[in-house]
Design a protein around this motif. Sequence first.
Motif, PDB file in Angstrom:
ATOM      1  N   GLU A  28       0.826  -1.213   0.000  1.00 41.83           N
ATOM      2  CA  GLU A  28       0.000   0.000   0.000  1.00 41.83           C
ATOM      3  C   GLU A  28       0.862   1.266   0.000  1.00 41.83           C
ATOM      4  N   LEU A  29       2.035   1.169   0.603  1.00 41.44           N
ATOM      5  CA  LEU A  29       2.918   2.339   0.651  1.00 41.44           C
ATOM      6  C   LEU A  29       3.502   2.635  -0.719  1.00 41.44           C
TER       7      LEU A  29
ATOM      8  N   GLN B  19       0.792   3.663  -3.048  1.00 44.73           N
ATOM      9  CA  GLN B  19      -0.047   4.752  -2.523  1.00 44.73           C
ATOM     10  C   GLN B  19      -1.536   4.432  -2.634  1.00 44.73           C
ATOM     11  N   ARG B  20      -1.905   3.239  -2.165  1.00 40.22           N
ATOM     12  CA  ARG B  20      -3.305   2.810  -2.153  1.00 40.22           C
ATOM     13  C   ARG B  20      -3.874   2.962  -0.744  1.00 40.22           C
ATOM     14  N   LYS B  21      -5.137   3.284  -0.695  1.00 39.48           N
ATOM     15  CA  LYS B  21      -5.839   3.412   0.590  1.00 39.48           C
ATOM     16  C   LYS B  21      -6.408   2.048   0.989  1.00 39.48           C
TER      17      LYS B  21
END
Length: 204
Positions: free
Chosen positions: A47-48, A51-53
């Motif tokens: 996710e980092l 850049q996913r929520k």
Amino acid sequence: MNDIADGFRRFRQEVFPAQAELFQHLATTHQPTALFIGCSDSRVVPELITQRKPGELFVIRTAGNLVPPYAPGADGIAASIEYALSVLEVSDVIVCGHSDCGAMTAMASDRPLDQLPAVAGWLRHAEASKARTEAGNHASGPLKVAALVRDNVRSQLINLTTHPSVVRAMAQRSVRLHGWCYDIASGTAEEFDSATGQFVGIAA
Ligand code: ZN
């Protein structure tokens, strides 16, 4: 462990309230758009680096980002792949290898793993990756590991296509497979280009 509990308190007190609307929505909605298959390595956080929520990536992490070929029987990885493809209907699957991978380093070194029978057994799923690298005559040491990391991503993409749910989704043209290699030191990534057989840098 105290650090981890403190982190949870900070999440509860600061992060959760600030994104309350998102979490409220996610309470009853699960519609990730991609399946990310990465290594268990703590330095490669799906996710980092994408850049996913929360709610956006369905994630499988295994040692060496290995995807065993489909075989009948209880298999948590196969079940997660099937669920992602057939129920969640993700449009993209990313297999992501990375620099300094412990699993690939072990494969490249030929060091006996007598004390790690589970690891040794698991790494058998990377034998085709190793054969591919050795057929390419990649020297030894770090260069061999770097080549193996990439060859392993290619092999796992092939293994993915032995899963019926992946075959079905591809036949319907509803899914795209991607092979990535992430470099920890530079924060850069390359994607496999099946047309040229090469990994190409993903533009920053
Ligand atoms: Zn790794």
